[in-house]
Design a protein around this motif. Structure first.
Motif, PDB file in Angstrom:
ATOM      1  N   ALA A   2      -0.394 -54.027   4.961  1.00 35.79           N
ATOM      2  CA  ALA A   2       0.147 -53.628   3.663  1.00 35.79           C
ATOM      3  C   ALA A   2      -0.190 -52.166   3.395  1.00 35.79           C
ATOM      4  CB  ALA A   2      -0.449 -54.505   2.562  1.00 35.79           C
ATOM      5  N   SER A   3       0.730 -51.499   2.718  1.00 36.81           N
ATOM      6  CA  SER A   3       0.488 -50.090   2.418  1.00 36.81           C
ATOM      7  C   SER A   3      -0.624 -49.969   1.386  1.00 36.81           C
ATOM      8  CB  SER A   3       1.768 -49.428   1.891  1.00 36.81           C
ATOM      9  OG  SER A   3       2.180 -50.053   0.695  1.00 36.81           O
ATOM     10  N   ALA A   4      -1.355 -48.883   1.465  1.00 36.36           N
ATOM     11  CA  ALA A   4      -2.445 -48.659   0.522  1.00 36.36           C
ATOM     12  C   ALA A   4      -1.882 -48.472  -0.886  1.00 36.36           C
ATOM     13  CB  ALA A   4      -3.229 -47.413   0.941  1.00 36.36           C
ATOM     14  N   PRO A   5      -2.592 -48.959  -1.890  1.00 39.45           N
ATOM     15  CA  PRO A   5      -2.109 -48.772  -3.254  1.00 39.45           C
ATOM     16  C   PRO A   5      -2.114 -47.299  -3.630  1.00 39.45           C
ATOM     17  CG  PRO A   5      -4.353 -49.600  -3.263  1.00 39.45           C
ATOM     18  CD  PRO A   5      -3.882 -49.627  -1.839  1.00 39.45           C
ATOM     19  N   ASN A   6      -1.347 -46.986  -4.681  1.00 41.38           N
ATOM     20  CA  ASN A   6      -1.372 -45.633  -5.226  1.00 41.38           C
ATOM     21  C   ASN A   6      -0.705 -44.609  -4.301  1.00 41.38           C
ATOM     22  OD1 ASN A   6      -2.011 -44.495  -7.637  1.00 41.38           O
ATOM     23  ND2 ASN A   6      -4.041 -43.789  -7.048  1.00 41.38           N
ATOM     24  N   THR A   7       0.238 -45.031  -3.480  1.00 43.19           N
ATOM     25  CA  THR A   7       0.967 -44.108  -2.625  1.00 43.19           C
ATOM     26  C   THR A   7       2.244 -43.643  -3.316  1.00 43.19           C
ATOM     27  OG1 THR A   7       2.290 -45.846  -1.584  1.00 43.19           O
ATOM     28  CG2 THR A   7       0.140 -45.360  -0.586  1.00 43.19           C
ATOM     29  N   THR A   8       2.895 -42.649  -2.724  1.00 47.12           N
ATOM     30  CA  THR A   8       4.153 -42.153  -3.282  1.00 47.12           C
ATOM     31  C   THR A   8       5.180 -43.271  -3.382  1.00 47.12           C
ATOM     32  OG1 THR A   8       3.729 -39.954  -2.381  1.00 47.12           O
ATOM     33  CG2 THR A   8       6.000 -40.466  -2.967  1.00 47.12           C
ATOM     34  N   ALA A   9       5.252 -44.119  -2.364  1.00 45.21           N
ATOM     35  CA  ALA A   9       6.199 -45.231  -2.384  1.00 45.21           C
ATOM     36  C   ALA A   9       5.864 -46.214  -3.501  1.00 45.21           C
ATOM     37  CB  ALA A   9       6.197 -45.948  -1.035  1.00 45.21           C
ATOM     38  N   ASP A  10       4.572 -46.460  -3.699  1.00 41.63           N
ATOM     39  CA  ASP A  10       4.152 -47.356  -4.780  1.00 41.63           C
ATOM     40  C   ASP A  10       4.592 -46.798  -6.130  1.00 41.63           C
ATOM     41  OD1 ASP A  10       2.870 -49.083  -3.025  1.00 41.63           O
ATOM     42  OD2 ASP A  10       0.945 -48.069  -3.210  1.00 41.63           O
ATOM     43  N   HIS A  11       4.404 -45.500  -6.329  1.00 41.83           N
ATOM     44  CA  HIS A  11       4.776 -44.880  -7.596  1.00 41.83           C
ATOM     45  C   HIS A  11       6.284 -44.917  -7.804  1.00 41.83           C
ATOM     46  CE1 HIS A  11       0.754 -43.755  -8.575  1.00 41.83           C
ATOM     47  NE2 HIS A  11       0.621 -42.903  -7.570  1.00 41.83           N
ATOM     48  N   ALA A  12       7.057 -44.693  -6.755  1.00 41.87           N
ATOM     49  CA  ALA A  12       8.517 -44.745  -6.864  1.00 41.87           C
ATOM     50  C   ALA A  12       8.960 -46.151  -7.262  1.00 41.87           C
ATOM     51  CB  ALA A  12       9.156 -44.335  -5.545  1.00 41.87           C
ATOM     52  N   ALA A  13       8.336 -47.161  -6.681  1.00 49.90           N
ATOM     53  CA  ALA A  13       8.661 -48.545  -7.021  1.00 49.90           C
ATOM     54  C   ALA A  13       8.257 -48.845  -8.462  1.00 49.90           C
ATOM     55  CB  ALA A  13       7.955 -49.500  -6.065  1.00 49.90           C
ATOM     56  N   ALA A  14       7.100 -48.333  -8.883  1.00 47.87           N
ATOM     57  CA  ALA A  14       6.633 -48.542 -10.255  1.00 47.87           C
ATOM     58  C   ALA A  14       7.569 -47.863 -11.247  1.00 47.87           C
ATOM     59  CB  ALA A  14       5.215 -48.004 -10.414  1.00 47.87           C
ATOM     60  N   ARG A  15       8.102 -46.707 -10.863  1.00 49.71           N
ATOM     61  CA  ARG A  15       9.036 -45.983 -11.736  1.00 49.71           C
ATOM     62  C   ARG A  15      10.317 -46.786 -11.918  1.00 49.71           C
ATOM     63  NH1 ARG A  15       9.550 -41.194  -8.870  1.00 49.71           N
ATOM     64  NH2 ARG A  15       7.291 -41.095  -9.100  1.00 49.71           N
ATOM     65  N   ARG A  16      10.817 -47.367 -10.829  1.00 46.07           N
ATOM     66  CA  ARG A  16      12.026 -48.206 -10.936  1.00 46.07           C
ATOM     67  C   ARG A  16      11.757 -49.444 -11.789  1.00 46.07           C
ATOM     68  NH1 ARG A  16      12.322 -46.744  -5.468  1.00 46.07           N
ATOM     69  NH2 ARG A  16      11.400 -48.736  -4.811  1.00 46.07           N
ATOM     70  N   ALA A  17      10.577 -50.050 -11.610  1.00 44.16           N
ATOM     71  CA  ALA A  17      10.213 -51.230 -12.395  1.00 44.16           C
ATOM     72  C   ALA A  17      10.087 -50.878 -13.879  1.00 44.16           C
ATOM     73  CB  ALA A  17       8.907 -51.824 -11.878  1.00 44.16           C
ATOM     74  N   MET A  18       9.532 -49.701 -14.176  1.00 45.01           N
ATOM     75  CA  MET A  18       9.419 -49.242 -15.557  1.00 45.01           C
ATOM     76  C   MET A  18      10.796 -49.178 -16.220  1.00 45.01           C
ATOM     77  SD  MET A  18       8.426 -45.361 -16.802  1.00 45.01           S
ATOM     78  CE  MET A  18       9.921 -44.714 -16.036  1.00 45.01           C
ATOM     79  N   ILE A  19      11.740 -48.617 -15.505  1.00 41.38           N
ATOM     80  CA  ILE A  19      13.089 -48.480 -16.052  1.00 41.38           C
ATOM     81  C   ILE A  19      13.722 -49.844 -16.283  1.00 41.38           C
ATOM     82  CG2 ILE A  19      15.433 -47.722 -15.475  1.00 41.38           C
ATOM     83  CD1 ILE A  19      14.074 -45.254 -14.140  1.00 41.38           C
ATOM     84  N   ASP A  20      13.594 -50.744 -15.318  1.00 38.00           N
ATOM     85  CA  ASP A  20      14.245 -52.047 -15.419  1.00 38.00           C
ATOM     86  C   ASP A  20      13.551 -53.000 -16.385  1.00 38.00           C
ATOM     87  OD1 ASP A  20      16.184 -51.263 -13.612  1.00 38.00           O
ATOM     88  OD2 ASP A  20      15.110 -52.061 -11.874  1.00 38.00           O
TER      89      ASP A  20
END
Length: 198
Positions: A2-20
């Motif tokens: 699993a990818s480490a938390p707090n990565t750029t990809a994690d933040h991009a996914a969190a940003r999409r989740a925030m919007i939705d």
């Protein structure tokens, strides 16, 4: 692995989740607002230790009594403000720099000042005022910087309750209409002076 938390990809996914899950479900659906919220990385405007919670639906402490407001506040502020390519925008920054980054590119100019600077005399002619936080009262020095009929969007504090409010410059200052109750970090610099009681 699993990818480490707090990565750029994690933040991009969190940003999409925030919007939705936070913005769309609360009625913020204007494509241009969602595009700005998607384009500006909130994690860049909080301390390193808080990057993992940059997209939660609550304010993120920044230290020294300052906080980055929840995403919904900034999204609804943008939607109500509707900055145009002709606007000269004055932003009272709550300490993060996030709101000026959101507005950058939407208006003719963006000027950010601190709450303390807002209490001083300064250049005027601004057509839109955005206050990144909740104020008990907006100082006359701030109203004086708005052009005639200039617009304002701010948080307000009344009886301990914070609300988003929309306003316009009038002869008497800035007339505000409360729109929605929501949690907004308070700007202590704009507290009303405590009255004496006997």
């Amino acid at each position: 692995m699993a990818s480490a938390p707090n990565t750029t990809a994690d933040h991009a996914a969190a940003r999409r989740a925030m919007i939705d899950s936070q913005l769309r479900t609360s009625g913020v659906n204007a494509p241009w607002v969602l595009a700005r919220m998607a384009a500006v990385p909130r994690e860049d405007f909080v301390p390193e230790a808080a990057r993992a919670v940059a997209y939660t639906d609550r304010a993120v402490p920044l230290g020294d009594g300052r906080a980055l407001a929840a995403p919904l506040f900034h999204a609804q502020m943008l939607a109500e403000a509707r900055p145009t390519a002709e606007d000269r925008v004055l932003i009272v920054d709550g300490g993060s720099g996030y709101l000026p980054a959101l507005v950058e590119g939407l208006a003719a100019s963006v000027t950010a000042i601190t709450p303390q600077e807002a209490l001083e005399q300064g250049p005027g002619g601004f057509t839109l005022l955005l206050v990144d936080g909740a104020a008990e009262t907006l100082p006359e020095t701030l109203a004086a910087r708005l052009a005639e009929h200039g617009r304002a969007v701010t948080g307000t504090v009344t009886g301990g309750v914070t609300r988003l409010a929309l306003g316009q410059k009038t002869a008497d200052g800035i007339a505000l209409l409360a729109l929605a109750e929501m949690g907004i970090p308070r700007l202590s610099a704009f507290d009303k002076p405590k009255a004496w009681s006997f």
